[in-house]
Write a protein that holds these residues in place. Structure first.
Motif, mmCIF file in Angstrom:
data_model
loop_
_atom_site.group_PDB
_atom_site.id
_atom_site.type_symbol
_atom_site.label_atom_id
_atom_site.label_comp_id
_atom_site.label_asym_id
_atom_site.label_seq_id
_atom_site.Cartn_x
_atom_site.Cartn_y
_atom_site.Cartn_z
ATOM 1 N N ARG A 175 -5.431 3.286 5.843
ATOM 2 C CA ARG A 175 -6.758 2.789 5.449
ATOM 3 C C ARG A 175 -7.588 3.881 4.773
ATOM 4 O O ARG A 175 -8.350 3.611 3.841
ATOM 5 C CB ARG A 175 -7.495 2.246 6.676
ATOM 6 C CG ARG A 175 -7.061 0.842 7.077
ATOM 7 C CD ARG A 175 -7.959 0.266 8.147
ATOM 8 N NE ARG A 175 -7.786 0.955 9.417
ATOM 9 C CZ ARG A 175 -6.904 0.617 10.327
ATOM 10 N NH1 ARG A 175 -6.102 -0.413 10.120
ATOM 11 N NH2 ARG A 175 -6.808 1.280 11.463
ATOM 12 N N LEU A 176 -7.434 5.132 5.253
ATOM 13 C CA LEU A 176 -8.209 6.240 4.705
ATOM 14 C C LEU A 176 -7.925 6.454 3.226
ATOM 15 O O LEU A 176 -8.837 6.730 2.435
ATOM 16 C CB LEU A 176 -7.908 7.523 5.496
ATOM 17 C CG LEU A 176 -8.636 8.792 5.035
ATOM 18 C CD1 LEU A 176 -10.141 8.651 5.222
ATOM 19 C CD2 LEU A 176 -8.109 10.007 5.802
ATOM 20 N N PHE A 177 -6.670 6.307 2.837
ATOM 21 C CA PHE A 177 -6.280 6.601 1.452
ATOM 22 C C PHE A 177 -6.035 5.343 0.617
ATOM 23 O O PHE A 177 -5.451 5.431 -0.466
ATOM 24 C CB PHE A 177 -5.026 7.488 1.434
ATOM 25 C CG PHE A 177 -5.258 8.870 1.975
ATOM 26 C CD1 PHE A 177 -5.983 9.796 1.249
ATOM 27 C CD2 PHE A 177 -4.772 9.239 3.217
ATOM 28 C CE1 PHE A 177 -6.208 11.075 1.741
ATOM 29 C CE2 PHE A 177 -4.995 10.513 3.722
ATOM 30 C CZ PHE A 177 -5.712 11.435 2.980
ATOM 31 N N THR A 178 -6.472 4.196 1.116
ATOM 32 C CA THR A 178 -6.369 2.957 0.344
ATOM 33 C C THR A 178 -7.762 2.476 -0.015
ATOM 34 O O THR A 178 -8.584 2.260 0.879
ATOM 35 C CB THR A 178 -5.649 1.859 1.149
ATOM 36 O OG1 THR A 178 -4.351 2.313 1.530
ATOM 37 C CG2 THR A 178 -5.497 0.596 0.300
ATOM 38 N N PRO A 179 -8.073 2.305 -1.291
ATOM 39 C CA PRO A 179 -9.410 1.836 -1.685
ATOM 40 C C PRO A 179 -9.735 0.481 -1.055
ATOM 41 O O PRO A 179 -8.877 -0.409 -0.972
ATOM 42 C CB PRO A 179 -9.306 1.726 -3.214
ATOM 43 C CG PRO A 179 -8.196 2.646 -3.586
ATOM 44 C CD PRO A 179 -7.220 2.590 -2.451
ATOM 45 N N ARG A 180 -10.970 0.337 -0.609
ATOM 46 C CA ARG A 180 -11.396 -0.894 0.035
ATOM 47 C C ARG A 180 -11.239 -2.093 -0.892
ATOM 48 O O ARG A 180 -10.836 -3.177 -0.469
ATOM 49 C CB ARG A 180 -12.871 -0.767 0.473
ATOM 50 C CG ARG A 180 -13.402 -1.951 1.267
ATOM 51 C CD ARG A 180 -12.730 -2.065 2.608
ATOM 52 N NE ARG A 180 -13.288 -3.147 3.399
ATOM 53 C CZ ARG A 180 -12.801 -3.519 4.582
ATOM 54 N NH1 ARG A 180 -11.745 -2.888 5.091
ATOM 55 N NH2 ARG A 180 -13.348 -4.510 5.256
ATOM 56 N N TYR B 70 0.819 -1.226 0.000
ATOM 57 C CA TYR B 70 0.000 0.000 0.000
ATOM 58 C C TYR B 70 0.856 1.281 0.000
ATOM 59 O O TYR B 70 0.935 2.010 0.991
ATOM 60 C CB TYR B 70 -0.966 0.006 1.189
ATOM 61 C CG TYR B 70 -1.809 -1.229 1.298
ATOM 62 C CD1 TYR B 70 -2.670 -1.607 0.265
ATOM 63 C CD2 TYR B 70 -1.744 -2.047 2.422
ATOM 64 C CE1 TYR B 70 -3.452 -2.753 0.357
ATOM 65 C CE2 TYR B 70 -2.523 -3.198 2.517
ATOM 66 C CZ TYR B 70 -3.368 -3.542 1.482
ATOM 67 O OH TYR B 70 -4.131 -4.677 1.569
ATOM 68 N N ASP B 71 1.488 1.556 -1.137
ATOM 69 C CA ASP B 71 2.334 2.749 -1.272
ATOM 70 C C ASP B 71 1.531 4.031 -1.467
ATOM 71 O O ASP B 71 2.027 5.118 -1.183
ATOM 72 C CB ASP B 71 3.285 2.589 -2.471
ATOM 73 C CG ASP B 71 4.263 1.446 -2.244
ATOM 74 O OD1 ASP B 71 4.628 1.214 -1.078
ATOM 75 O OD2 ASP B 71 4.666 0.805 -3.223
ATOM 76 N N ARG B 72 0.327 3.920 -1.977
ATOM 77 C CA ARG B 72 -0.439 5.116 -2.330
ATOM 78 C C ARG B 72 -0.629 6.086 -1.175
ATOM 79 O O ARG B 72 -0.470 7.301 -1.365
ATOM 80 C CB ARG B 72 -1.794 4.688 -2.902
ATOM 81 C CG ARG B 72 -2.668 5.853 -3.342
ATOM 82 C CD ARG B 72 -3.998 5.363 -3.891
ATOM 83 N NE ARG B 72 -4.858 6.458 -4.285
ATOM 84 C CZ ARG B 72 -6.091 6.305 -4.745
ATOM 85 N NH1 ARG B 72 -6.581 5.106 -4.884
ATOM 86 N NH2 ARG B 72 -6.821 7.361 -5.075
ATOM 87 N N PRO B 73 -0.964 5.652 0.055
ATOM 88 C CA PRO B 73 -1.142 6.607 1.151
ATOM 89 C C PRO B 73 0.104 7.426 1.448
ATOM 90 O O PRO B 73 0.005 8.602 1.827
ATOM 91 C CB PRO B 73 -1.503 5.716 2.346
ATOM 92 C CG PRO B 73 -2.090 4.497 1.732
ATOM 93 C CD PRO B 73 -1.325 4.288 0.459
ATOM 94 N N VAL C 14 -0.417 11.461 1.402
ATOM 95 C CA VAL C 14 -0.204 12.236 2.635
ATOM 96 C C VAL C 14 1.002 13.147 2.477
ATOM 97 O O VAL C 14 0.983 14.315 2.911
ATOM 98 C CB VAL C 14 -0.020 11.283 3.845
ATOM 99 C CG1 VAL C 14 0.270 12.090 5.108
ATOM 100 C CG2 VAL C 14 -1.270 10.441 4.046
ATOM 101 N N GLY C 15 2.068 12.641 1.848
ATOM 102 C CA GLY C 15 3.246 13.479 1.613
ATOM 103 C C GLY C 15 2.926 14.670 0.735
ATOM 104 O O GLY C 15 3.373 15.801 0.998
ATOM 105 N N ALA D 67 5.125 11.124 4.070
ATOM 106 C CA ALA D 67 5.273 9.744 3.591
ATOM 107 C C ALA D 67 5.471 8.782 4.760
ATOM 108 O O ALA D 67 4.909 7.677 4.768
ATOM 109 C CB ALA D 67 6.460 9.651 2.630
ATOM 110 N N ILE D 68 6.242 9.212 5.757
ATOM 111 C CA ILE D 68 6.455 8.370 6.937
ATOM 112 C C ILE D 68 5.143 8.182 7.683
ATOM 113 O O ILE D 68 4.793 7.066 8.099
ATOM 114 C CB ILE D 68 7.520 8.997 7.858
ATOM 115 C CG1 ILE D 68 8.889 8.977 7.171
ATOM 116 C CG2 ILE D 68 7.585 8.261 9.190
ATOM 117 C CD1 ILE D 68 9.973 9.709 7.937
#
Length: 225
Positions: free
Chosen positions: A110-115, A42-45, A49-50, A99-100
């Motif tokens: 979880r907020l920025f990862t599609p279910r 899950y790299d997308r978050p 966020v960064g 990013a950290i």
């Protein structure tokens, strides 16, 4: 993010392992419970966020340190190129910190990862474990994997075709729903034990344990970090 290795107490792990022993005493099914910290990278978050923290930092510089044409800004006559270097450095640091945060804080990930992505990752990881732990290679083709992924709050139940033919796919789907509810209610150990006992009871008649039945897989809770 909670690790699978410290999610349950030693006593709770022993309770689950005893539930497996009791259930397999009634049926030829080989039940393997697995508890994983996470099923995907899950790299997308991290990027999202960064990026947002970088934008916020840029807006703060624009608002608090204005620089009108022909005038030194509020930084007391600091050369423009120095201001730009400091602003760029601050935004780079903001991106790294974001990013950290996106990689370490569970609710942000979880907020920025599609279910749907999480469901796909858990399903793929469960299938991988199903073969890696040789659940699919029992002599009678009666292996059942109970796979629980903590970060995603998703559970998967996989079984050999012989088990599906006897118990039905709706039964496995029901087990998944019960496990997921148990994770959300904060009673994972009790729910896992209950599900394992239910498997033993439901499979006892259509898939009974033979007198010469051998225990092919270890009766342990598998932990994966």
């Amino acid at each position: 993010m909670q690790s699978a290795f410290n999610y349950l107490t030693e006593e709770q792990q022993k309770q689950i392992e005893q539930a497996v022993i009791d259930a397999e005493g009634k049926t030829s099914c080989e039940i393997v419970p697995v508890l994983a910290t996470s099923s995907g990278r899950y790299d997308r978050p991290e990027d999202i966020v960064g990026l947002w923290l970088t934008v916020i930092t840029a807006l703060c510089f624009w608002y608090f340190f204005p620089h009108a044409q022909g005038q030194a800004g509020d930084w007391g006559g600091m050369p423009v190129f120095v201001e730009l270097i400091l602003a760029a450095l601050a935004m780079v640091i903001a991106f790294i910190l974001g990013a950290i945060a996106g990689s370490q804080i569970g609710w942000l990930r979880r907020l920025f990862t599609p279910r749907q992505q999480m469901q796909d990752e858990v399903a793929a990881r469960a299938r991988e474990i199903f073969f890696d732990k040789r659940v699919h290679h029992t002599e009678g083709g009666t292996g059942i994997l109970i796979y629980i992924s903590l970060f995603e709050h998703i559970a998967i139940a996989l079984a050999d075709q012989a088990v599906i033919d006897k118990l039905g796919q709706p039964f496995l789907d029901q087990i998944c729903q019960k496990l997921t509810s148990g994770l959300q209610s904060g009673e994972p150990a009790e729910t896992i034990c209950e599900v394992i006992r239910e498997i033993g009871e439901q499979a006892a008649t259509p898939l009974p344990r033979a007198a010469d039945d051998q225990n092919e897989l270890q009766d342990v809770l598998v932990l994966i970090d």
